[in-house]
Design an enzyme around this catalytic site. Structure first.
Site, PDB file in Angstrom:
ATOM      1  CB  VAL A 181      -0.980   0.005   1.198  1.00  0.00           C
ATOM      2  CG1 VAL A 181      -1.785   1.293   1.230  1.00  0.00           C
ATOM      3  CG2 VAL A 181      -1.920  -1.184   1.110  1.00  0.00           C
ATOM      4  CB  CYS A 182       3.929   2.199   1.889  1.00  0.00           C
ATOM      5  SG  CYS A 182       3.288   1.924   3.538  1.00  0.00           S
ATOM      6  CB  SER A 183       4.892   0.359  -3.063  1.00  0.00           C
ATOM      7  OG  SER A 183       5.854  -0.243  -2.235  1.00  0.00           O
TER       8      SER A 183
END
Lengths: 155, 175
Positions: A44-46
Protein backbone atom coordinates in the site's frame (compact mmCIF):
# COMPACT_ATOMS: atom_id res chain seq x y z
CA UNK A 1 -3.38 13.47 19.89
CA UNK A 2 -2.93 13.93 16.20
CA UNK A 3 -2.24 17.55 15.29
CA UNK A 4 -5.26 19.32 13.86
CA UNK A 5 -6.05 22.32 11.72
CA UNK A 6 -4.73 25.50 13.32
CA UNK A 7 -1.95 23.79 15.31
CA UNK A 8 1.61 25.01 14.87
CA UNK A 9 3.58 22.40 12.93
CA UNK A 10 6.60 21.41 15.05
CA UNK A 11 9.94 21.80 13.30
CA UNK A 12 12.17 18.75 12.84
CA UNK A 13 15.44 17.74 11.28
CA UNK A 14 15.74 14.30 9.70
CA UNK A 15 17.98 12.53 7.22
CA UNK A 16 16.66 12.66 3.67
CA UNK A 17 19.69 10.96 2.11
CA UNK A 18 22.70 9.31 3.76
CA UNK A 19 24.55 12.62 3.86
CA UNK A 20 21.84 15.27 3.95
CA UNK A 21 19.53 16.36 6.72
CA UNK A 22 16.34 18.18 6.02
CA UNK A 23 14.38 20.49 8.29
CA UNK A 24 10.83 21.72 7.97
CA UNK A 25 11.92 25.31 8.59
CA UNK A 26 13.95 25.21 5.36
CA UNK A 27 10.64 25.19 3.52
CA UNK A 28 9.20 28.32 5.11
CA UNK A 29 7.24 30.26 2.50
CA UNK A 30 6.07 27.09 0.78
CA UNK A 31 3.12 24.87 1.49
CA UNK A 32 4.27 21.48 2.71
CA UNK A 33 2.57 18.10 2.51
CA UNK A 34 3.75 15.58 5.09
CA UNK A 35 2.87 12.01 4.24
CA UNK A 36 3.56 9.71 7.19
CA UNK A 37 3.43 6.04 6.20
CA UNK A 38 4.15 2.72 7.91
CA UNK A 39 6.93 1.15 5.86
CA UNK A 40 9.02 1.27 2.70
CA UNK A 41 8.36 -1.69 0.36
CA UNK A 42 4.93 -2.62 1.71
CA UNK A 43 2.33 -2.81 -1.10
CA UNK A 44 0.00 0.00 0.00
CA UNK A 45 2.84 2.39 0.85
CA UNK A 46 4.48 1.71 -2.48
CA UNK A 47 1.28 2.49 -4.39
CA UNK A 48 0.74 5.62 -2.34
CA UNK A 49 4.27 6.98 -2.89
CA UNK A 50 4.17 6.07 -6.59
CA UNK A 51 0.91 8.01 -6.91
CA UNK A 52 2.37 11.10 -5.21
CA UNK A 53 5.39 10.83 -7.48
CA UNK A 54 3.03 11.41 -10.41
CA UNK A 55 1.44 14.35 -8.63
CA UNK A 56 4.48 16.59 -8.16
CA UNK A 57 3.54 19.02 -10.90
CA UNK A 58 0.01 19.34 -9.50
CA UNK A 59 1.45 20.06 -6.03
CA UNK A 60 3.81 22.53 -7.62
CA UNK A 61 0.86 24.50 -8.97
CA UNK A 62 -0.07 25.20 -5.36
CA UNK A 63 3.51 26.05 -4.39
CA UNK A 64 3.62 22.85 -2.37
CA UNK A 65 6.38 20.35 -1.63
CA UNK A 66 5.74 16.80 -0.49
CA UNK A 67 7.82 14.90 2.07
CA UNK A 68 7.34 11.22 2.87
CA UNK A 69 8.19 10.13 6.43
CA UNK A 70 8.56 6.67 7.94
CA UNK A 71 10.72 5.03 10.59
CA UNK A 72 12.85 3.27 7.97
CA UNK A 73 16.54 4.16 7.85
CA UNK A 74 18.13 6.51 5.34
CA UNK A 75 19.73 3.61 3.47
CA UNK A 76 16.45 1.78 3.23
CA UNK A 77 14.80 4.97 1.92
CA UNK A 78 17.55 5.33 -0.66
CA UNK A 79 17.02 1.82 -2.02
CA UNK A 80 13.22 2.16 -1.99
CA UNK A 81 13.32 5.56 -3.62
CA UNK A 82 15.70 4.33 -6.35
CA UNK A 83 13.59 1.28 -7.01
CA UNK A 84 10.39 3.33 -7.42
CA UNK A 85 12.17 6.28 -9.12
CA UNK A 86 10.76 8.73 -6.60
CA UNK A 87 11.51 12.41 -7.13
CA UNK A 88 10.67 13.72 -3.67
CA UNK A 89 12.43 13.25 -0.32
CA UNK A 90 11.71 10.39 2.05
CA UNK A 91 12.70 11.30 5.59
CA UNK A 92 14.02 8.80 8.11
CA UNK A 93 12.28 9.11 11.49
CA UNK A 94 14.80 6.58 12.68
CA UNK A 95 16.78 7.95 15.64
CA UNK A 96 15.28 8.39 18.14
CA UNK A 97 12.79 6.08 16.52
CA UNK A 98 9.47 7.68 15.66
CA UNK A 99 10.26 10.95 17.43
CA UNK A 100 8.73 13.18 14.75
CA UNK A 101 5.76 10.87 14.24
CA UNK A 102 5.11 11.18 17.98
CA UNK A 103 5.35 14.99 17.80
CA UNK A 104 2.60 14.93 15.18
CA UNK A 105 0.58 12.37 17.13
CA UNK A 106 0.74 9.67 14.48
CA UNK A 107 2.94 6.96 15.96
CA UNK A 108 1.67 3.42 16.44
CA UNK A 109 3.44 2.15 19.56
CA UNK A 110 2.30 -1.43 19.06
CA UNK A 111 3.57 -1.80 15.53
CA UNK A 112 6.55 0.49 16.03
CA UNK A 113 5.61 2.33 12.84
CA UNK A 114 4.08 5.63 11.81
CA UNK A 115 0.38 5.67 11.07
CA UNK A 116 -0.76 6.43 7.56
CA UNK A 117 -1.45 10.13 8.01
CA UNK A 118 -1.44 13.27 5.89
CA UNK A 119 -0.81 16.88 6.88
CA UNK A 120 -0.95 19.99 4.76
CA UNK A 121 1.06 22.78 6.38
CA UNK A 122 0.66 26.35 5.18
CA UNK A 123 3.40 28.84 4.35
CA UNK A 124 3.37 30.24 7.88
CA UNK A 125 3.94 26.80 9.35
CA UNK A 126 0.45 25.99 10.63
CA UNK A 127 -1.49 22.81 9.99
CA UNK A 128 -4.18 23.59 7.41
CA UNK A 129 -5.54 20.05 7.13
CA UNK A 130 -4.81 16.64 8.59
CA UNK A 131 -6.15 13.21 7.84
CA UNK A 132 -5.65 9.81 9.45
CA UNK A 133 -6.17 6.95 7.01
CA UNK A 134 -6.75 3.30 7.79
CA UNK A 135 -3.40 1.54 7.57
CA UNK A 136 -4.64 -0.74 4.79
CA UNK A 137 -6.09 2.05 2.65
CA UNK A 138 -4.20 4.27 0.24
CA UNK A 139 -5.88 7.65 0.78
CA UNK A 140 -5.13 8.97 -2.70
CA UNK A 141 -4.53 12.67 -3.27
CA UNK A 142 -7.90 14.35 -3.62
CA UNK A 143 -7.97 15.45 0.04
CA UNK A 144 -4.53 17.02 -0.34
CA UNK A 145 -5.58 18.94 -3.47
CA UNK A 146 -8.78 20.17 -1.82
CA UNK A 147 -6.77 21.39 1.18
CA UNK A 148 -4.19 23.13 -0.99
CA UNK A 149 -6.96 24.75 -2.99
CA UNK A 150 -8.60 26.03 0.18
CA UNK A 151 -5.44 27.83 1.34
CA UNK A 152 -4.52 29.26 -2.04
CA UNK A 153 -5.89 32.76 -2.65
CA UNK A 154 -8.02 32.93 -5.77
CA UNK A 155 -6.86 35.29 -8.49
CA UNK B 1 -11.65 10.51 0.77
CA UNK B 2 -13.65 11.03 -2.35
CA UNK B 3 -15.41 8.06 -3.89
CA UNK B 4 -17.55 9.83 -6.46
CA UNK B 5 -16.73 10.13 -10.10
CA UNK B 6 -15.92 13.72 -11.05
CA UNK B 7 -16.83 14.78 -13.67
CA UNK B 8 -19.61 12.47 -14.78
CA UNK B 9 -19.34 10.55 -18.03
CA UNK B 10 -19.81 12.89 -20.99
CA UNK B 11 -19.31 13.13 -24.73
CA UNK B 12 -15.58 13.67 -24.06
CA UNK B 13 -15.30 10.08 -22.88
CA UNK B 14 -14.67 6.87 -24.78
CA UNK B 15 -17.79 4.80 -24.25
CA UNK B 16 -18.91 1.30 -25.21
CA UNK B 17 -22.55 0.33 -24.84
CA UNK B 18 -25.83 2.13 -24.64
CA UNK B 19 -26.58 5.23 -22.57
CA UNK B 20 -29.66 3.32 -21.40
CA UNK B 21 -27.59 0.56 -19.82
CA UNK B 22 -28.34 0.09 -16.14
CA UNK B 23 -24.72 -0.47 -15.09
CA UNK B 24 -22.06 2.07 -15.95
CA UNK B 25 -18.49 0.93 -15.33
CA UNK B 26 -15.69 3.50 -15.57
CA UNK B 27 -12.13 2.23 -15.50
CA UNK B 28 -9.13 4.44 -14.77
CA UNK B 29 -6.30 2.51 -16.36
CA UNK B 30 -2.67 2.57 -17.41
CA UNK B 31 -1.73 0.64 -20.57
CA UNK B 32 1.54 -0.56 -19.09
CA UNK B 33 0.18 -1.55 -15.70
CA UNK B 34 0.24 -5.34 -15.28
CA UNK B 35 -2.92 -5.35 -13.15
CA UNK B 36 -4.78 -3.48 -15.90
CA UNK B 37 -3.58 -6.16 -18.31
CA UNK B 38 -5.05 -8.79 -15.99
CA UNK B 39 -8.33 -6.86 -15.75
CA UNK B 40 -8.71 -6.52 -19.52
CA UNK B 41 -10.02 -10.02 -20.39
CA UNK B 42 -12.21 -10.03 -17.27
CA UNK B 43 -13.86 -6.78 -18.36
CA UNK B 44 -14.45 -8.27 -21.81
CA UNK B 45 -16.09 -11.22 -20.11
CA UNK B 46 -18.30 -8.89 -18.06
CA UNK B 47 -19.36 -7.06 -21.21
CA UNK B 48 -20.15 -10.33 -22.92
CA UNK B 49 -22.01 -11.84 -20.01
CA UNK B 50 -24.15 -8.82 -19.18
CA UNK B 51 -24.46 -7.44 -22.72
CA UNK B 52 -26.87 -4.54 -23.03
CA UNK B 53 -26.92 -3.92 -19.30
CA UNK B 54 -23.32 -2.65 -19.37
CA UNK B 55 -21.92 0.65 -20.44
CA UNK B 56 -18.12 0.73 -20.27
CA UNK B 57 -15.92 3.83 -20.16
CA UNK B 58 -12.13 4.01 -20.18
CA UNK B 59 -10.25 6.97 -18.75
CA UNK B 60 -6.48 7.31 -18.83
CA UNK B 61 -4.48 7.21 -15.64
CA UNK B 62 -0.89 6.76 -16.80
CA UNK B 63 1.73 6.38 -14.06
CA UNK B 64 4.40 7.86 -16.30
CA UNK B 65 7.18 7.90 -13.73
CA UNK B 66 6.85 4.16 -13.21
CA UNK B 67 5.86 3.10 -16.72
CA UNK B 68 7.74 4.77 -19.54
CA UNK B 69 5.28 3.74 -22.24
CA UNK B 70 2.13 4.53 -20.29
CA UNK B 71 1.83 8.06 -21.64
CA UNK B 72 2.89 7.25 -25.25
CA UNK B 73 0.35 4.40 -25.28
CA UNK B 74 -2.40 6.65 -23.93
CA UNK B 75 -1.60 9.31 -26.53
CA UNK B 76 -1.56 6.62 -29.25
CA UNK B 77 -5.05 5.52 -28.21
CA UNK B 78 -6.27 9.12 -28.38
CA UNK B 79 -4.70 9.46 -31.84
CA UNK B 80 -6.53 6.29 -32.89
CA UNK B 81 -9.74 7.87 -31.55
CA UNK B 82 -9.30 10.68 -34.07
CA UNK B 83 -9.63 7.97 -36.71
CA UNK B 84 -12.61 6.44 -34.88
CA UNK B 85 -10.57 3.48 -33.72
CA UNK B 86 -10.08 4.13 -30.03
CA UNK B 87 -11.36 0.76 -28.86
CA UNK B 88 -9.42 -1.16 -31.50
CA UNK B 89 -6.24 0.52 -30.24
CA UNK B 90 -7.20 0.09 -26.58
CA UNK B 91 -7.73 -3.63 -27.15
CA UNK B 92 -4.65 -4.32 -29.24
CA UNK B 93 -2.42 -2.58 -26.68
CA UNK B 94 -3.76 -4.65 -23.79
CA UNK B 95 -3.58 -7.82 -25.88
CA UNK B 96 0.09 -7.11 -26.61
CA UNK B 97 1.12 -5.40 -23.40
CA UNK B 98 4.45 -7.23 -23.37
CA UNK B 99 5.35 -5.68 -26.73
CA UNK B 100 4.88 -2.08 -25.58
CA UNK B 101 7.51 0.20 -27.06
CA UNK B 102 7.43 3.16 -29.44
CA UNK B 103 7.99 0.78 -32.34
CA UNK B 104 5.39 -1.62 -30.95
CA UNK B 105 2.79 1.15 -30.86
CA UNK B 106 3.38 1.90 -34.53
CA UNK B 107 3.02 -1.79 -35.36
CA UNK B 108 -0.24 -1.92 -33.43
CA UNK B 109 -1.44 1.23 -35.20
CA UNK B 110 -0.82 -0.41 -38.58
CA UNK B 111 -2.29 -3.64 -37.27
CA UNK B 112 -5.68 -2.01 -36.74
CA UNK B 113 -5.50 -0.22 -40.08
CA UNK B 114 -4.79 3.37 -39.05
CA UNK B 115 -3.57 5.90 -41.58
CA UNK B 116 0.01 5.92 -40.30
CA UNK B 117 1.01 9.31 -41.68
CA UNK B 118 -1.97 10.88 -39.96
CA UNK B 119 -1.24 8.91 -36.77
CA UNK B 120 2.37 10.15 -36.76
CA UNK B 121 1.19 13.71 -37.03
CA UNK B 122 -1.55 13.34 -34.42
CA UNK B 123 0.62 11.81 -31.69
CA UNK B 124 2.68 15.01 -31.73
CA UNK B 125 -0.35 17.17 -31.13
CA UNK B 126 0.00 18.50 -27.56
CA UNK B 127 -3.79 18.52 -27.18
CA UNK B 128 -3.81 14.74 -26.99
CA UNK B 129 -1.43 14.71 -24.04
CA UNK B 130 -3.56 17.40 -22.41
CA UNK B 131 -6.63 15.23 -22.80
CA UNK B 132 -4.81 12.34 -21.12
CA UNK B 133 -3.71 14.65 -18.31
CA UNK B 134 -7.20 15.93 -17.77
CA UNK B 135 -8.35 12.30 -17.44
CA UNK B 136 -5.58 11.81 -14.88
CA UNK B 137 -6.62 14.87 -12.91
CA UNK B 138 -10.27 13.81 -12.91
CA UNK B 139 -9.08 10.49 -11.50
CA UNK B 140 -7.20 12.18 -8.68
CA UNK B 141 -10.24 14.32 -7.87
CA UNK B 142 -12.43 11.23 -7.86
CA UNK B 143 -10.16 9.49 -5.35
CA UNK B 144 -8.31 7.14 -7.71
CA UNK B 145 -5.33 5.80 -5.76
CA UNK B 146 -3.88 3.28 -8.20
CA UNK B 147 -4.68 1.35 -11.36
CA UNK B 148 -6.99 -0.07 -12.31
CA UNK B 149 -9.67 1.78 -10.34
CA UNK B 150 -13.33 1.20 -11.14
CA UNK B 151 -16.44 3.29 -10.61
CA UNK B 152 -19.85 1.67 -10.83
CA UNK B 153 -22.69 4.08 -11.51
CA UNK B 154 -20.49 6.92 -10.31
CA UNK B 155 -19.29 5.37 -7.04
CA UNK B 156 -15.82 3.98 -6.45
CA UNK B 157 -15.81 0.19 -6.42
CA UNK B 158 -13.51 -1.33 -3.83
CA UNK B 159 -12.02 -4.28 -5.66
CA UNK B 160 -10.47 -5.61 -8.87
CA UNK B 161 -12.16 -6.71 -12.10
CA UNK B 162 -12.82 -10.20 -10.81
CA UNK B 163 -14.49 -8.77 -7.69
CA UNK B 164 -16.58 -6.65 -10.03
CA UNK B 165 -17.59 -9.73 -12.01
CA UNK B 166 -18.48 -11.56 -8.79
CA UNK B 167 -20.52 -8.61 -7.50
CA UNK B 168 -22.46 -8.27 -10.76
CA UNK B 169 -23.07 -12.02 -10.94
CA UNK B 170 -24.31 -12.13 -7.37
CA UNK B 171 -26.64 -9.17 -7.89
CA UNK B 172 -28.08 -10.59 -11.10
CA UNK B 173 -28.89 -13.92 -9.44
CA UNK B 174 -30.84 -12.10 -6.72
CA UNK B 175 -33.10 -10.38 -9.23
Amino acid sequence: MMLQKGDKAPDFKLFATPDRQFSLSELKGKNVILAFYPADWSPVCSDQMVLYNEMLKYFDKYNATILGISVDSKWCHLAFSDSRKLHFPLLADFEPKGEVSKLYGVYDEQQGESNRALFVIDKEGYVAWSYLSQVSVNPGADGILDALESITPKN
Amino acid sequence: MSNHLKPEVSSHDHVQGSAKASIEIVEYGDYQCPSCGVAFPVLKEIQEKFGQQIRFVFRNFPLSESHEFAMPAAVASEAAALQDKFWEMHDIIFENQNLLSNEGLFKMASGIGLDIEQFKEDIQNPQLEQKVESDFESGIRSGVNGTPSFFVNGTKFDGDAQDLMDMLTENSSIE
